[in-house]
Scaffold this motif. Sequence first.
Motif, short mmCIF file in Angstrom:
data_model
loop_
_atom_site.label_atom_id
_atom_site.label_comp_id
_atom_site.label_asym_id
_atom_site.label_seq_id
_atom_site.Cartn_x
_atom_site.Cartn_y
_atom_site.Cartn_z
N LEU A 12 12.59 -1.57 -2.19
CA LEU A 12 11.83 -2.48 -3.05
C LEU A 12 10.71 -1.68 -3.69
O LEU A 12 9.79 -1.22 -3.01
N THR A 13 10.77 -1.47 -4.99
CA THR A 13 9.82 -0.63 -5.70
C THR A 13 8.88 -1.48 -6.53
O THR A 13 9.32 -2.29 -7.34
N VAL A 14 7.58 -1.30 -6.27
CA VAL A 14 6.54 -2.13 -6.89
C VAL A 14 5.40 -1.22 -7.34
O VAL A 14 5.01 -0.30 -6.62
N PHE A 15 4.83 -1.52 -8.49
CA PHE A 15 3.68 -0.78 -9.00
C PHE A 15 2.42 -1.35 -8.37
O PHE A 15 2.21 -2.57 -8.37
N GLY A 16 1.59 -0.47 -7.83
CA GLY A 16 0.35 -0.90 -7.21
C GLY A 16 -0.76 0.09 -7.47
O GLY A 16 -0.54 1.17 -8.04
N HIS A 17 -1.96 -0.24 -7.02
CA HIS A 17 -3.15 0.59 -7.28
C HIS A 17 -3.84 1.00 -5.98
O HIS A 17 -5.05 0.89 -5.85
N ASP A 27 -5.18 4.25 -12.30
CA ASP A 27 -3.90 4.46 -12.99
C ASP A 27 -2.74 3.78 -12.29
O ASP A 27 -1.76 3.39 -12.93
N GLY A 28 -2.79 3.67 -10.97
CA GLY A 28 -1.71 3.07 -10.20
C GLY A 28 -0.50 3.98 -10.10
O GLY A 28 -0.43 5.04 -10.73
N GLN A 29 0.48 3.55 -9.33
CA GLN A 29 1.73 4.29 -9.14
C GLN A 29 2.74 3.39 -8.44
O GLN A 29 2.40 2.31 -7.96
N GLU A 30 3.97 3.85 -8.38
CA GLU A 30 5.02 3.10 -7.71
C GLU A 30 4.98 3.35 -6.21
O GLU A 30 4.77 4.48 -5.76
N PHE A 31 5.21 2.28 -5.47
CA PHE A 31 5.37 2.33 -4.02
C PHE A 31 6.74 1.73 -3.71
O PHE A 31 7.17 0.80 -4.38
N THR A 32 7.39 2.26 -2.71
CA THR A 32 8.70 1.73 -2.31
C THR A 32 8.59 1.23 -0.88
O THR A 32 8.05 1.92 -0.01
N ALA A 65 4.20 -9.13 -4.25
CA ALA A 65 2.88 -9.66 -4.59
C ALA A 65 1.79 -8.95 -3.78
O ALA A 65 0.69 -8.70 -4.30
N ILE A 66 2.07 -8.61 -2.53
CA ILE A 66 1.10 -7.89 -1.71
C ILE A 66 0.88 -6.49 -2.26
O ILE A 66 -0.25 -6.03 -2.41
N VAL A 67 1.96 -5.80 -2.57
CA VAL A 67 1.86 -4.43 -3.08
C VAL A 67 1.17 -4.41 -4.44
O VAL A 67 0.34 -3.53 -4.71
N ALA A 68 1.47 -5.36 -5.29
CA ALA A 68 0.85 -5.41 -6.62
C ALA A 68 -0.55 -6.00 -6.58
O ALA A 68 -1.28 -5.93 -7.57
N GLY A 69 -0.95 -6.53 -5.45
CA GLY A 69 -2.23 -7.23 -5.32
C GLY A 69 -3.40 -6.33 -5.00
O GLY A 69 -3.47 -5.19 -5.46
N GLU A 70 -4.29 -6.85 -4.19
CA GLU A 70 -5.56 -6.20 -3.88
C GLU A 70 -5.37 -4.77 -3.37
O GLU A 70 -4.66 -4.52 -2.40
N PRO A 71 -6.01 -3.80 -4.03
CA PRO A 71 -5.86 -2.39 -3.62
C PRO A 71 -6.48 -2.11 -2.25
O PRO A 71 -7.47 -2.72 -1.86
N ILE A 75 -2.01 3.61 2.86
CA ILE A 75 -0.72 2.91 2.94
C ILE A 75 -0.51 2.36 4.35
O ILE A 75 0.28 1.44 4.54
N GLU A 76 -1.23 2.86 5.33
CA GLU A 76 -1.20 2.27 6.67
C GLU A 76 -1.69 0.82 6.62
O GLU A 76 -1.12 -0.06 7.25
N THR A 77 -2.77 0.60 5.87
CA THR A 77 -3.32 -0.74 5.71
C THR A 77 -2.34 -1.63 4.95
O THR A 77 -2.13 -2.80 5.32
N LEU A 78 -1.74 -1.10 3.92
CA LEU A 78 -0.76 -1.85 3.15
C LEU A 78 0.43 -2.25 4.02
O LEU A 78 0.88 -3.40 3.99
#
Length: 130
Positions: A12-17, A27-32, A65-71, A75-78
Amino acid sequence: MDLLDEIVLTGLTVFGHHGVFDFERRDGQEFTIDLRLGLPLGAAAASDDVTDTVHYGELADRVAAIVAGEPVNLIETLAQRIADAVLEDERVKVVTVTVHKPHAPIAQTFADVAVSVHRMQKEAPAWTSD
């Protein structure tokens, strides 16, 4: 605990900050995201009804929605936030969440960096004393 069945959602690939550096947040980037849910699926198999299982389309939307949401910085926190959200469905007994950050600001050549967390439902005590 009885043996658990699994629902697996990978890639699941989502753009996040998310990130420690200002430019990552700007700038953000993709996370999978990869998910492995352990839960009993016998009721869903017997009923053939999506309401008796975790709807993986809705799950993907919720995680996105979580990944695209609040920065967050890490990534441990995410990963923890995602695991907490998955475990809100009491049918899910265990979950493994892997967050990949393939464009992390690392000076060396690398293919991927990822963090995995493994979480389970907190079982209620069998009894309580007054």
